[in-house]
Design an enzyme around this catalytic site. Structure first.
Site, mmCIF file in Angstrom:
data_model
loop_
_atom_site.group_PDB
_atom_site.id
_atom_site.type_symbol
_atom_site.label_atom_id
_atom_site.label_comp_id
_atom_site.label_asym_id
_atom_site.label_seq_id
_atom_site.Cartn_x
_atom_site.Cartn_y
_atom_site.Cartn_z
ATOM 1 N N GLU A 29 0.859 -1.188 0.000
ATOM 2 C CA GLU A 29 0.000 0.000 0.000
ATOM 3 C C GLU A 29 0.896 1.239 0.000
ATOM 4 O OE1 GLU A 29 -2.217 0.366 3.622
ATOM 5 O OE2 GLU A 29 -3.503 1.985 2.864
ATOM 6 N N LYS B 96 -8.823 2.994 -2.987
ATOM 7 C CA LYS B 96 -9.319 2.574 -1.673
ATOM 8 C C LYS B 96 -10.635 3.305 -1.395
ATOM 9 C CE LYS B 96 -7.330 2.148 3.017
ATOM 10 N NZ LYS B 96 -6.046 2.393 3.765
ATOM 11 N N CYS C 164 -5.450 -2.642 2.524
ATOM 12 C CA CYS C 164 -5.469 -2.529 3.986
ATOM 13 C C CYS C 164 -6.844 -2.860 4.574
ATOM 14 C CB CYS C 164 -4.991 -1.124 4.368
ATOM 15 S SG CYS C 164 -4.248 -1.059 6.019
#
Lengths: 316, 316, 316, 316, 316, 316
Positions: E47, E136, E175
């Site tokens: 990430e 995300k 994540c």
């Protein structure tokens, strides 16, 4: 937890003494007594047994005309029909009580308010007497000219409580109603265990339909059929030209089938009689291992199909 | 099982002695006696027979104005109306009892609480006396200025139990209510057998409507009409200009029709009188062979049409 | 603001050359031409004119049995039925266009997907061609064994726009459907002005029903009936025993009635023919002064009665 | 208007050479050629013919555990499944074209995106090639552990247009789906004429179900079944203990039934083979005289029952 | 039909040289080369690898106030972000092409038009170059103050076609998005096979989540994590009070899990490095024997749950 | 405003004495007493604890065949199942009341009307007794052949009101249902706090799933597993070939996890026993700071995903 789930069931193959209620009930009583002596718990009589099935008649109808004689014949037929419940079902209840058995009987029902006749199956419990009726929802061919059409209010599945630990859910479906898939699905949804099929369909192929339904519904199927010679019809009844009085007008075909499609009794053809079978309601559970057509069972696909049933009738 | 379903029915063609209740009842009693002597079981009197039909009057009304004289005329009319039930229906009950017949009589009903007049038909049973009333649900044209509108609470079909094995379901529909299909359907749904139609419609074409209803409803139709000469109106009553006192103001047209559309009596025109007919209620059953307009009969299409009837009145 | 609201309408009384579509259309064309020459704007042909009404047949049915010959007869009848719309309605459309008139024609319709036959009335507009159909919702007596039951999706009231200022709302109701009060109410609710009634009911009493409907619905009623001699049936057709070839099998009775119940033409009995009448649609308005049976009219009592109609058919 | 509605149909009784696609297609081609030489118009192959039915396997499953060997067996089975449409259906299309016949073939379908296997029937038209598929909606018993469940998007009734005047509506229902009443009703509603039932149910009682469906749906029923000896399974396949290699593992039972329940060919038991029958689609119409289970037919009671079908699948 | 479905996959555990794009790409290139030398087919980077994850910073924010220094820090961070696609993805594409491998790389994406930063994963195909990105959808806690929220338009499952017979469907989830059940379901619905999870979550418990997802989705899970000492942060970066420069700031935890929950590599903790695993995509099929979470698989209950996904973005 | 939100919870690891309800309840009572003595507020028993999990059985099924012995085994299993609610849940209610604790217990439920078995979790409140049940919506692999599929009507989250100021929302999810993301999302949407997971999955990897769910749902997860030696199965039960009676058939793995993924007790492996943990419901709130998966929480993206749940079942 497990208790004996065995019953003895019977189907009667018999013809109606047309337009003679006394004789009709006499014959019925004879068979009920015989069944009782054999410790039968539940017995089925044919379609239209009380009231009769005036085969070969057209009630004077042709396309575009009705005759006065046909209207008189209809009136006679109407007067030989019974009210449900009524005095005759009271008699049946007392008979069931004495014989200690549950009865499903095909009758011609007279709805006096509207003057409509129905081809009906009555359910008579040995303790409670008359408990429910089913009116045929779709008469076949010529029948459509003399019988009305039952609606969703008379599609019962009745629980016959034989003892505290032994009961069976009983339905009735008359003759070609057995070819209405949604009606059968409705009974499966209600968990029918003893599926009674009073009929006058005497084709040999009828046994395929009875066997299929037992397999499809994982239930016991009891089909009771009429048996009559030509000579059994009252004088003056319109018979096929040249028919031999000793010939067979309604050949029967009564039978009892298990939930896995085994024929337990019958088909009885070309004679009157009582068929019995010892059944084990647990065979229904055994059969549900690999098929259950109820809305919550293996074979339900409620995401694809939804069956709506209007059980409230006209006002609903 | 079949029993004699025969009755004798009658319709009375007679005009009201306007504003004279005693004479009105006297004439009624005369015809009831006559009917009784002929062993009539059921008799129908015309629309508004008690209270009267003040033909030609406008009660002093024009569009946008009402006169004091008209108000006085209304008061007189109001005072000649009766309460239902009330003292007059008590008298009618005793009359019916003596004559041993069932009566359907057109009356002007006074609802004292609200001060409303209704064009009503009262049902008087020979044993039970006053049993029910029907208030006309839709007055026609000028009638709308003096009569209120009945609601769903007075749409009865009454069972007249002549003997343990002989009964008939009786309804009443007043004058042009007979052109309201849903009202008729409502009575058919309740299984009407003797459809009474008190009226003051004296057109010849009225017989078409009476015949049609018999055929449509498979019921007996009894239409009772008023008959009056111009001279029968009280002095001062507003008659058409130049009308001959000997001329006919209300020509009648009473009749009795069978469920297959056969006219059994009448139409009686241009005179007062009593018409009778021997009827066989079994003809209704004969007629239902090929048509039954009840919700469960052959002609019901409850999947297409649903008729909702509010029988609970205004609050319902 | 007011424009001429006059039209000329016609009904044809004619019998079907059974099982011969070419001859059937030939005869139809002959009458359409004749009507056109008389400047008729709208013409009605009888029930089942195309496809035919095989009077006296039972299609081999008796109670409890069907014959193979009856099944073959049914197949022949099926094959002589037409699809709607389809090639035959295309021909009718072109005929209507040439003749510049609107046609309502009784046909036997074949629904190929399900194999069901319907007794249908097609509406053919001179400009738009095929515009709508009505399927008989309730066949009568023996008819119930060969025709399906129409549902709520084919209960149209069609606007025939004769000119920018002259139009009429046209419905069709076949034979004994005219005895279904809720169906008529449905058409009244939609404002029918020309109520077409193709039929094969040849009883004299039919004229009462036609007259009543005109009065009740305050509309013009056009009844077109079949006329046939016994000799007109194809060889081998089952006729009543001993029937004289020159005798009349279907006697007709076509007629045209005004909204106030006046018979404008007919009833024509015992011969073939074309009846015409000049009508004034304004008579409908004149008649509504004292009666209007629509849901918003004088005679609506929506607080008492509510008629629900499912016009969405099976899926609705 | 009537044209010849005759076709020749066939069912093939044959077992899959398990895990050998080439041989599987070879055998299929052999039978297609044979059918073509006999001028067959439509041929049905058994359930899971392509991909195979690994009878007796449990894929290493017991309640509460799965084995690695079972997972490998599943992978092998997955790899022998085909995409639909895909290269194999392309081959089938070309075969159908050469042989000039319509094919309904049971296959194991691989849905690669989700990794799910389906028991599918593919429809191959001689002109259009692959036209539709049906995925079994409810696998039976052990099958439920290896096959996914089809949804409402693959319940087609396909029209096979043989010539401008000859066409048939064809459906497919796999094995015990034939015990799902609402699925059959769905096909009846769509007017199925040739009801194909690929299966591996080899019980004798299967013929009752096939016969019943023909009667209930008034359609031709073509049931094609697998035939295999124990020796036909690949080495290492889990067979019942002590099974004789020459013994029969799948006994067949293929058959063809007419709309009135007459068995036209078969049941063929205990050998491989091709069954043919000359059929007349007009027999469907003959049969509809006295029963039609479609929503608009005689046996529809849409006021009581309504069947909703979600044909839009997951997103619907 | 079966072909080799084997691939070699890798995850890189590495920390970003913050605010130094050149060094960032250098390190990336080093690992790509290493992977290429080991014949890796697909590699995942952590990430925010490009652009960096400035752990411990608050960008000068407290509740209700922002500092000018924080704004400058944001500007620096913004300037170190990249456009997608843009010059940097072009470089990555050429790198992927040389190394002949597919890359999924966490980047900070600058959307210049709106000035928004996104935490994004880019997909780089060795042949087609940049093919897709995933933004995300839900930044965690403090991240919410510097990153925008991705919408439904960037939820791709990309097919990486390694050879004509070998391909894999690849997704990316960043994540704590891995804790959004509906996002995972969406990828399962699209048939994800290689589920890439770039992250900076270095808790030991992270391995439970990665293992669970592999089991739940029957897919390979590749989690790539950052590894950094405190000393790796640029001077002046706000670190925890008293943190030892040799101490570990981001501990890693990268790992590779099989569809049956077996950890094939890792978790690698407390050092930088490359993890590889030889995988067999057929293990996905083996795993689907007993679970398939796609809409049409065993574990779909589309009759209970329906997941709607708006992939059309804000306006959709 | 804040009050003590502490509870003591427990999970029981125990095996069912198969086909012996009395012993089953005895063992249950022993553990309930033990828990009560330790002041436990809520206790969870394993999947299928009442009724049992007949591991290793196939109920006589192979692909394409079922045995009579398998049907008898199914009947025995059916008879050992319980009705919910029913006499056994009444006993459980009285036990819960005496022990003053809330119970979630895995049972095999018998739905007598349809003959379907369900793998169900019952919720028993110390004050209200039986309050709710959850039927497993998707049986795994071989289970699919004996258990039906629960629908949306039994997905409850029940509030256990311990005292006026202390309550907890409790759900149950059975075995591999824990791999259905949309089911979990549904419970998160309803605010589950104590997520009970009765199971028979005894793989070590199960702890990953339990830990993940605690993190994802920010709830306490209580997993109760069965423990059995081979010798615990009744004689004649089909065990793996060569299994040592002293060997472990079901190894357990029960555990309790906190909302931040900390394992508070267990996993207990290879022995029977009771695990307890003191929990503070306020930890759920603490955990929601950085993640909240409910529809209105941080992690909801209702603009992207929408989950529809049909909680009305078949009729809905």
């Amino acid at each position: 937890m497990s208790t004996d789930q065995k019953m003895k069931v019977a189907v009667v193959q018999v013809g109606t003494p047309l337009y003679d209620l006394d004789k009709t009930l006499e014959k019925l009583e004879k068979y009920v007594t015989e069944a009782s002596e054999q410790n039968v718990d539940l017995v089925v009589f044919p379609e239209a047994y009380i009231g009769g099935y005036p085969k070969y008649s057209t009630f004077g109808m042709h396309l575009g005309e009705r005759s006065a004689a046909g209207r008189d014949e209809y009136l006679k037929y109407y007067n030989n029909a019974i009210e449900v419940p009524g005095p005759v079902t009271d008699k049946l209840a007392s008979l069931a009580n004495q014989a200690n058995l549950y009865m499903v009987i095909g009758v011609i029902e007279r709805e006096s308010t509207t003057g409509t006749l129905y081809c009906t199956a009555v359910h008579i419990d040995p303790v409670q007497g008359y408990v429910a009726k089913h009116r045929k929802i779709m008469p076949t061919a010529q029948e459509r000219t003399i019988w009305g059409f039952g609606d969703g209010t008379t599609l019962p599945v009745v629980t016959y409580q034989k003892s505290p630990t032994l009961s069976a859910r009983v339905s009735s479906t008359i003759c070609w109603e057995n070819y209405v898939p949604m009606l059968r699905q409705h009974y499966y949804n209600k968990g029918v265990q003893i599926y009674c099929a009073p009929t006058v369909d005497t084709r040999e192929v009828w046994s395929s339909t009875m066997t299929h339904i037992a397999l499809e519904g994982r239930c016991f199927v009891l089909s009771s059929n009429q048996f009559m010679h030509f000579k059994d019809f009252p004088e003056g009844h319109p018979l096929p030209a040249g028919s031999d009085p000793e010939g067979i007008a309604l050949a029967g075909g009564s039978m009892i089938v298990s939930p896995l499609g085994t024929i337990l009794a019958g088909p009885l053809r070309e004679k009157e009689g009582l068929l019995t079978a010892d059944i084990d309601l647990d065979d229904i559970i055994r059969g549900k291992l690999d098929m259950d057509n109820s809305p919550t069972g293996h074979y339900s696909r409620s995401d694809i199909f939804k069956l709506l049933v209007n059980e409230n009738g006209f006002q609903g």
